[in-house]
Write an enzyme that holds these catalytic residues in place. Sequence first.
Site, PDB file in Angstrom:
ATOM      1  CB  SER A  96      -8.433   0.312  -1.175  1.00 13.92           C
ATOM      2  OG  SER A  96      -7.800   0.470  -2.401  1.00 13.92           O
TER       3      SER A  96
ATOM      4  CG  HIS B  88      -0.099   1.856  -5.570  1.00 12.39           C
ATOM      5  ND1 HIS B  88       0.248   0.903  -4.659  1.00 12.39           N
ATOM      6  CD2 HIS B  88      -0.955   2.686  -4.938  1.00 12.39           C
ATOM      7  CE1 HIS B  88      -0.395   1.134  -3.522  1.00 12.39           C
ATOM      8  NE2 HIS B  88      -1.135   2.216  -3.682  1.00 12.39           N
TER       9      HIS B  88
ATOM     10  CG  ASP C  44      -2.297   0.560   0.911  1.00 12.95           C
ATOM     11  OD1 ASP C  44      -2.330   1.642   0.312  1.00 12.95           O
ATOM     12  OD2 ASP C  44      -3.318  -0.049   1.266  1.00 12.95           O
TER      13      ASP C  44
END
Length: 732
Positions: A506, A216, A143
Site C-alpha cells: 500500500s 474496503h 483508500d
Amino acid sequence: MSSLLLLFFLLCTTTSSSSSSPSTNKNEAETPKTFIIKVQYDAKPSIFPTHKHWYESSLSSASATLLHTYDTVFHGFSAKLTPSEALRLKTLPHVLAVFSEQVRHLHTTRSPQFLGLKSSSDSAGLLLKESDFGSDLVIGVIDTGVWPERQSFNDRDLGPVPRKWKGQCVTTNDFPATSCNRKLIGARFFSQGYESTNGKMNETTEFRSPRDSDGHGTHTASIAAGSAVSDGVDVVSLSVGGVVVPYFLDAIAIAAFGASDHGVFVSASAGNGGPGGLTVTNVAPWVTTVGAGTIDRDFPADVHLGNGKIIPGVSVYSGPGLKKDQMYSLVYAGSESGDGYSASLCLEGSLDPAFVRGKIVVCDRGINSRPAKGEVVKKAGGVGMILANGVFDGEGLVADCHVLPATSVGAASGDEIRKYIMLAEKSKSPATATIVFKGTRVNVRPAPVVASFSARGPNPETPEILKPDVIAPGLNILAAWPDKVGPSGIPTDKRKTEFNILSGTSMACPHVSGLAALLKAAHPDWSPAAIRSALMTTAYTVDNRGETMIDESTGNTSTALDFGAGHVHPQKAMNPGLIYDLTSYDYVNFLCNSNYTVNNIQVITRRKADCSGATRAGHVGNLNYPSLSAVFQQYGKHKMSTHFIRTVTNVGDPNSAYKVTIRPPSGMTVTVQPEKLAFRRVGQKLNFLVRVEATAVKLSPGSSSMKSGKIVWSDGKHNVTSPIVVTMQQPL
C-alpha cells in the site's frame, strides 16, 4: 511553484467479515447480501426514461434494494438481494454477470531522496522541470480516508485547481468545505453498500465522512474508480486487493479496464502475501502491479543478551526506554511456565502476570497484530518485548511504533534467543537481556531489497503475464497520520503524531502513482500502457552494492518473480527511448486468447467482443507487454519452443538505431530477429520476434522450475530492458 494535485476517494467499510458455518439453515442461506450486476448498457428498452428505472424494474421482489448505479467504467448496479433473487437476475437476457461483494483488505521521508527526486543532480532537476512538478495532473487515491489538516495537504504556493476537474468535496459535520483546497481538491466517501450488508457503522470508531477509517468493499472500489474517471483524474491509485479470480469476476479488474479505456493510468498494490509464490494480486494486464522494496534507511533496535551476543532488530518505539546499563530477566511467553500456544503468540489474556512481571518477554509473530502483542505484555506487567518472526516470515523486519520498549527480530534470531533462554534455564542461571534503541540510520547497504511481505509471482490467473510489474519503496515509509488513531493502531493508544512509519505494498503503490503523474505531465500523449512500459523497461535490478537485489526473507538473490522488471527509476523513465504500447483492442485479443467467452469479455470491456484479431495475435503471451513469460508443460517432450512478437514505438531521437543484447535464462536458447532496429522518426513503430527454446529438465510430478534472463535494446543512449521468464512444469 506547482505540485501534484491529489483527489481522495475514500471508503467507509470494515476490516472484518463473517463466515457461515456448515450448519447454515435455509433461512440463513436466504439472508440478503450485496450483489453487483453487470448489464448490457445499450439494451435498455425505450419505455424506461433512465437506466435506474430499468434496473429497478428488474428487482421484482419487494425485499430487493437498489444501492448504486454505475455508468462510467462499469455499467450496471448493486443491490441487496437474496441468493435466489441473484440467481433469477442471472437468467435475464440483458444481465451479463452477477457476483457478490467481496471484502477487500489494505495492502498497507526518505523515499523521494532514494528515488532521486530530491537530489541536486541534473537528472533529478530535469525530471521535475519537464513534468512541471506534475502541475495540473490529478491523482485519484482510493483508500480508507484522509486527515486534511496534515501539512502533507498544505496548498501553499500552488496554482488554481485544473479547469478539467469535475469532482466535488463532500462535506459533513467533521469534514467542512475548508478541508479541501488547491492540493486536496476533492473527497468522497462510500458507505451505503457496506451498511446494507453489515448494518449501520459504529460512528464511535469510524467517520461517516471522508475522514480516515478502515476497510474496503468491492462495490465501493468500483464506485470510486468510476467516480474518479468521470471527475477527471489522470491516475488512480488503488491500495486494496483480494483473492485472484478470473478477470470477468473481479470488480476491481473490470473497473480498472474502464479507467484504462478512458486513458487513466491505474496502479495497484501487489499484496502483502509474500514471501510465498503465487501470492500476487491485482494481476490484470491493464493494471500496473506494484510490489514493495526497502530504502536505504532503517531503525535499529538491537537485543543485547546476557551471554554477550548482540541480535539485530528494528523498532520505531520512541517512549521511555529501558534503564541504561541494566539487564532484565528474559522469558519466552511460550515456555512451559506459560499458557501454551496462545501465550507463545501473546494473545489477549494469555500471559500470567506472575510469570512476566518486570521482564522482557519473547513473543512469536502471528494471529494478532504486532503492536497488540506489546500491549498484552504491558498489561501483564512486562517491561519490554522481543517479537520473533516465524519460519514463514523469514528474516524480513517491519519497524513498529510499540506501546512499550520492543523490537522485532528475524526467524533465525528468534531461534537463537529461545535457545539461549532454554540453556540458561538448564544451567540455573536466569536469562537476561536489554534492548538498545539506536534511532535512525541512513545510507544502509544493501538497498533496495525485496520486502519479505511483498507478494510474489507467478501470476495465478495468467502465468504468461509477469506480475508484479515493478517494485517501489514500501518498507518503513514515513506517512501522514490522523489525530484520532494512535501510532500503534491500537484503540487504547492515545498518543498523537503528525506522521507515522508504515509498511506494505500500500505504501509502494502511491509512489508509482506519483511517478505516473509526473510522466503523464511530461508526455501528455502517452497512454497508460506507455507509462507502464517506461517504468518497466528502465527499472533496475542491482542494489547499491552493485549486486542483484536480494530477498529480505532469505537473504538470497531475488528473481523476476519477486521484483518483476525491477525497481522503478524515475529519471530514466522520463526518457525511455522505446515503449511497448497497448490499446483496448489488444486487451480484447488477449482475453480472446485466454479462452474467455464473448459474454465474459463483454462483462470486462462493456462492448461486444470481436475475436477475429486474436488469431493474428497468436497466443496470450503475444500481448505487447514489456516483459516476456513462457510456460512449458513438459508432457514427456524433450525439446520445446515458443515465440513472442513485440512492437516498439520510438519516443527517443528521430534517427536512431538499436541493437539487441540477449542474456538468455540458464540452459535456454533465445534468439531475436531482427537484431537491429533502425528508426527514422519519432513515433515510428517496428516489430521484432523473440524465439525461446528449452530442453526438458528433471522434475517430480506437479512441480516446476523457473529461470530468468533479459533482452536489452540499446542505441548507446537508452537501454530498453525486458525480462524473460521461462517456467518448466511437470504435469501430475
